[in-house]
Design an enzyme around this catalytic site. Structure first.
Site, PDB file in Angstrom:
ATOM      1  CB  SER A   1      -0.922   0.027   1.222  1.00 24.00           C
ATOM      2  OG  SER A   1      -1.865  -1.019   1.172  1.00 24.00           O
TER       3      SER A   1
ATOM      4  CD  GLU B   1      -3.404 -10.839   1.262  1.00 23.75           C
ATOM      5  OE1 GLU B   1      -3.497  -9.723   1.794  1.00 23.75           O
ATOM      6  OE2 GLU B   1      -3.231 -11.000   0.045  1.00 23.75           O
ATOM      7  NE  ARG B   2      -8.216 -11.980  -1.254  1.00 21.74           N
ATOM      8  CZ  ARG B   2      -8.373 -11.633  -2.511  1.00 21.74           C
ATOM      9  NH1 ARG B   2      -8.861 -12.519  -3.383  1.00 21.74           N
ATOM     10  NH2 ARG B   2      -8.025 -10.437  -2.926  1.00 21.74           N
TER      11      ARG B   2
ATOM     12  CB  THR C   1     -11.894  -3.142   1.720  1.00 20.80           C
ATOM     13  OG1 THR C   1     -12.294  -3.077   0.340  1.00 20.80           O
ATOM     14  CG2 THR C   1     -10.813  -2.120   1.986  1.00 20.80           C
TER      15      THR C   1
END
Length: 379
Positions: free
Chosen positions: A126, A240-241, A365
């Site tokens: 980010s 990751e998820r 998100t």
């Protein structure tokens, strides 16, 4: 409802027992985390490394256990249910998976053996103008003789203040397509020209701004292929998820257990408040949601183990979405059912809620997760 092997059941019990002994009380956790200000205790994490758990997913040739996603989810679920202060484990496992897939042999050996020994890792994506639109990166790496010069700013970088190294995604080429021209770099945390500055958050000390000023790295710092960073990022989304989902499943389960104990013991109008229909029905709904979440998380984990090279965009996004929304709902409802006590720092309810709310934002998100799921249906 989920059928684990005897080995997996024993592993879950071992993790739960370790966390109970080492961090089972508020006093123990506060001593490990500067009174709760830190989310990660490297001291506790090193103890887990001795048991071989930090290298659970690392291949055996690098000293790891070579286990699968189901075992990973068991570790994370049990640790978070116990509130063990090892918040850095999620970003570390996510980053380690990227090194395992794309780094050259020398870097892979260095980083993965470090993970087995308890090193923490960080991944930096980010930027101030690149959050959900993660491909809109401007942190620049320019090619020079023998290496690269990096300049730019990164933000919301978990673990960077205690990580051994950072996996940086920077722009190496400007094209008409923003997903092209991105490259991953291995950056030791003590590299000259890198400044790491913490960001104060509701949850404590967990994320950082990174400032790169003429940071020079050798050609060997490139992880994977130059210009192929976006595809490499996409290849790690299953892991990751699942990591985020398993951690928040554990948070939801802990919140449920604490709330159940409170409403069973707390009396008003001459009886336990849990016997009132409003709370009894709410707890029944939450228990059902948590059980559904657990079934989904472990189903996706089993699919990922059965098909390690297959992207599961719908399933992985569903797991992250469901687990984090369930955790958020559970922890907010817990505070409501506990009344003023849920708001008091004497209890863990407010701490669990702070950790759950942000989970619907990081790692993509939940609005982005819904968008991904919708697109898999052609919408």
């Amino acid at each position: 409802m989920i059928s684990f092997t005897e080995e997996q059941t024993a592993f879950a019990a071992a993790v739960a027992d370790f966390c109970r002994r080492e961090a089972g009380t508020r006093e123990q956790r506060d001593a490990l985390t500067d009174g709760g200000a830190e989310l990660h205790s490297q001291e506790l994490y090193r103890k887990m490394a001795v048991l071989g758990w930090t290298g659970l997913l690392v291949p055996e040739e690098y000293g790891g256990a070579g286990a699968g996603n189901v075992e990973m989810c068991i570790l994370l679920e049990e640790a978070m249910r116990a509130m063990a202060p090892i918040g850095g484990i999620g970003p570390t496992l996510i980053t380690a998976a990227a090194y395992q897939k794309f780094a050259d042999e020398q870097t892979k050996k260095q980083v993965l053996t470090g993970v087995v020994d308890g090193d923490s890792l960080s991944i930096s994506m980010s930027e101030p103008e690149a959050g959900s639109d993660v491909a809109n990166l401007s942190c620049r790496a320019e090619k020079v003789d023998g290496g690269w010069i990096i300049n730019g700013q990164k933000t919301w970088c978990s673990n960077a203040h205690f990580a051994t190294s950072i996996l940086l995604i920077a722009r190496t080429e400007k094209t008409d397509k923003k997903h092209e021209g991105l490259t991953q770099f291995h950056i030791p945390a003590d590299t000259p020209g890198l400044k790491i500055q913490g960001i104060d958050t509701l949850g404590g000390r967990e994320v950082n701004d990174l400032y790169f000023t003429d940071v020079r790295v050798p050609d060997s710092a490139v992880v994977g292929q130059v210009g192929n960073g976006w595809k490499q990022l996409m290849a790690g989304l299953n892991t990751e998820r699942l990591i985020l989902a398993a951690m928040q499943l554990g948070v939801a389960e802990r919140s449920f257990a604490d709330t159940l104990q409170f409403i069973t013991e707390r009396k008003q109008f001459g009886r336990p408040i849990g016997t009132f229909q409003a709370l009894r029905h709410r707890m029944a709904d939450l228990a059902t949601e948590i059980e559904c979440t657990k079934l989904l998380v472990y189903s996706v984990a089993a699919q990922a183990d059965a098909h390690p090279d297959k992207l599961l965009p719908r399933e992985a996004s569903m797991a992250k979405l469901k687990a984090t929304e369930t955790s958020k709902r559970m922890t907010i409802d817990a505070m409501q059912m506990m009344g003023g006590y849920g708001y008091a720092t004497e209890f863990d309810a407010e701490r669990l809620m702070r950790g759950a709310i942000i989970s619907t934002v990081y790692g993509g998100t939940n609005e982005i997760q819904r968008d991904i799921i919708g697109k898999t249906y052609g919408l």
